[in-house]
Design a protein around this motif. Sequence first.
Motif, mmCIF file in Angstrom:
data_model
loop_
_atom_site.group_PDB
_atom_site.id
_atom_site.type_symbol
_atom_site.label_atom_id
_atom_site.label_comp_id
_atom_site.label_asym_id
_atom_site.label_seq_id
_atom_site.Cartn_x
_atom_site.Cartn_y
_atom_site.Cartn_z
ATOM 1 N N GLY A 1 0.781 -1.186 -0.495
ATOM 2 C CA GLY A 1 0.070 0.117 -0.222
ATOM 3 C C GLY A 1 0.582 1.120 -0.180
ATOM 4 N N LEU A 2 -0.061 2.036 0.239
ATOM 5 C CA LEU A 2 0.685 3.698 0.195
ATOM 6 C C LEU A 2 0.399 4.582 1.470
ATOM 7 C CD1 LEU A 2 1.660 5.973 -1.786
ATOM 8 C CD2 LEU A 2 -0.362 6.478 -2.210
ATOM 9 N N ILE A 3 1.541 5.363 2.093
ATOM 10 C CA ILE A 3 1.651 6.049 2.802
ATOM 11 C C ILE A 3 1.710 7.364 2.315
ATOM 12 C CG2 ILE A 3 2.625 6.949 5.505
ATOM 13 C CD1 ILE A 3 2.760 3.655 6.088
ATOM 14 N N LEU A 4 0.957 8.317 1.798
ATOM 15 C CA LEU A 4 0.834 9.743 2.182
ATOM 16 C C LEU A 4 1.295 10.465 3.311
ATOM 17 C CD1 LEU A 4 -2.054 10.008 -0.705
ATOM 18 C CD2 LEU A 4 0.401 10.147 -1.377
ATOM 19 N N LEU A 5 2.251 11.731 2.553
ATOM 20 C CA LEU A 5 2.450 12.552 3.858
ATOM 21 C C LEU A 5 2.518 13.534 3.491
ATOM 22 C CD1 LEU A 5 5.866 10.518 5.361
ATOM 23 C CD2 LEU A 5 3.917 10.863 6.579
ATOM 24 N N ILE A 6 1.084 14.446 4.017
ATOM 25 C CA ILE A 6 1.077 16.047 3.498
ATOM 26 C C ILE A 6 1.513 17.035 4.976
ATOM 27 C CG2 ILE A 6 -0.931 17.379 2.250
ATOM 28 C CD1 ILE A 6 -0.329 14.730 0.941
ATOM 29 N N ASP A 7 1.931 17.953 3.563
ATOM 30 C CA ASP A 7 3.200 18.844 4.369
ATOM 31 C C ASP A 7 1.833 19.579 4.758
ATOM 32 O OD1 ASP A 7 4.421 20.690 6.044
ATOM 33 O OD2 ASP A 7 6.241 20.990 4.200
ATOM 34 N N ASN A 8 1.209 20.250 6.026
ATOM 35 C CA ASN A 8 -0.084 21.614 6.527
ATOM 36 C C ASN A 8 0.837 22.698 6.048
ATOM 37 O OD1 ASN A 8 -2.478 21.299 6.950
ATOM 38 N ND2 ASN A 8 -1.984 22.444 8.779
ATOM 39 N N ARG A 9 2.136 22.952 6.186
ATOM 40 C CA ARG A 9 2.721 24.174 5.807
ATOM 41 C C ARG A 9 2.705 24.778 4.066
ATOM 42 N NH1 ARG A 9 8.440 23.106 7.920
ATOM 43 N NH2 ARG A 9 8.193 21.450 6.068
ATOM 44 N N ARG A 10 2.125 24.021 3.647
ATOM 45 C CA ARG A 10 2.050 24.365 2.263
ATOM 46 C C ARG A 10 1.195 24.841 2.413
ATOM 47 N NH1 ARG A 10 5.342 21.830 -2.175
ATOM 48 N NH2 ARG A 10 3.209 21.431 -2.947
ATOM 49 N N THR A 11 0.634 26.133 0.690
ATOM 50 C CA THR A 11 -0.234 27.105 0.735
ATOM 51 C C THR A 11 -1.614 25.943 0.995
ATOM 52 O OG1 THR A 11 1.454 27.994 -0.606
ATOM 53 C CG2 THR A 11 -1.225 28.355 -1.420
ATOM 54 N N ALA A 12 -1.526 25.095 -0.567
ATOM 55 C CA ALA A 12 -3.389 24.087 -0.542
ATOM 56 C C ALA A 12 -2.724 22.555 0.013
ATOM 57 C CB ALA A 12 -4.019 24.360 -1.581
ATOM 58 N N PRO A 13 -2.716 22.009 1.100
ATOM 59 C CA PRO A 13 -2.228 21.014 1.440
ATOM 60 C C PRO A 13 -3.591 19.991 0.888
ATOM 61 C CG PRO A 13 -2.520 22.561 3.560
ATOM 62 C CD PRO A 13 -2.482 23.207 2.220
ATOM 63 N N ASP A 14 -4.806 20.274 1.288
ATOM 64 C CA ASP A 14 -6.013 19.691 0.873
ATOM 65 C C ASP A 14 -5.855 19.567 -0.247
ATOM 66 O OD1 ASP A 14 -6.298 22.854 0.405
ATOM 67 O OD2 ASP A 14 -8.370 22.434 0.287
ATOM 68 N N ASP A 15 -6.028 20.677 -1.338
ATOM 69 C CA ASP A 15 -5.334 20.092 -2.563
ATOM 70 C C ASP A 15 -4.080 19.012 -3.002
ATOM 71 O OD1 ASP A 15 -7.516 22.340 -3.698
ATOM 72 O OD2 ASP A 15 -6.069 23.438 -4.073
ATOM 73 N N ASP A 16 -3.162 19.214 -1.832
ATOM 74 C CA ASP A 16 -1.869 18.441 -2.552
ATOM 75 C C ASP A 16 -2.033 16.944 -2.267
ATOM 76 O OD1 ASP A 16 0.448 20.223 -2.880
ATOM 77 O OD2 ASP A 16 0.237 20.218 -1.031
ATOM 78 N N LEU A 17 -3.732 16.658 -1.052
ATOM 79 C CA LEU A 17 -4.050 15.671 -0.324
ATOM 80 C C LEU A 17 -4.569 14.864 -2.236
ATOM 81 C CD1 LEU A 17 -4.699 12.814 1.311
ATOM 82 C CD2 LEU A 17 -6.472 14.552 2.509
ATOM 83 N N LEU A 18 -5.366 15.776 -2.098
ATOM 84 C CA LEU A 18 -6.797 15.037 -3.652
ATOM 85 C C LEU A 18 -5.772 14.856 -4.556
ATOM 86 C CD1 LEU A 18 -8.881 15.082 -4.456
ATOM 87 C CD2 LEU A 18 -9.591 17.516 -4.935
ATOM 88 N N ARG A 19 -4.765 15.426 -4.966
ATOM 89 C CA ARG A 19 -4.366 15.915 -5.914
ATOM 90 C C ARG A 19 -3.675 14.037 -6.007
ATOM 91 N NH1 ARG A 19 -1.889 19.974 -6.434
ATOM 92 N NH2 ARG A 19 -0.127 19.378 -5.318
#
Length: 158
Positions: free
Chosen positions: A66-84
């Motif tokens: 499987g996959l572990i996604l790490l998303i940096d909350n400091r970025r401008t649009a971390p929710d968009d990073d997650l969706l992408r």
Amino acid sequence: MSGRIIFSGPSGAGKTSAIDVASDIPAIWKGNADYGAMTLDDGGVIHLCSSACETATGVSGDDSLGLILLIDNRRTAPDDDLLRHLRSFDAFIRRTAVAVGITHMDQQPRPRIDLFHTVMSYAGHGGMPLFEVDARDRRDICLLVEAMVSVLDPVACA
């Protein structure tokens, strides 16, 4: 259980740190990816490797758990990073599993974790594990790994 877990996410999210702290052997950098390994209580080995790219190209091996996604909350649009990332890895996730760790929330508390839950649901992965994590903390990363594995085999983690 043996296999491979892919770590992905935007630059700076903590992929290298996560693999380094979770690995039972010194993590190595080869080409454009980090590699490490975790030895399980049953003697199995889970190989950890990073994917710097935002696509699932080359991560569909038969041994992938499987996959572990790490998303940096400091970025401008971390929710968009997650969706992408969820969209990019969608077919891979549906064959395997995903767990998501939101990093750097201690430095940037907004958006809050509930927005990421909404994004997960919107992308069709609402039942998958999602946590605030520190990628430098072995316990946090091992929790993500265990949560992802529990999606694959809930009895194994009971």
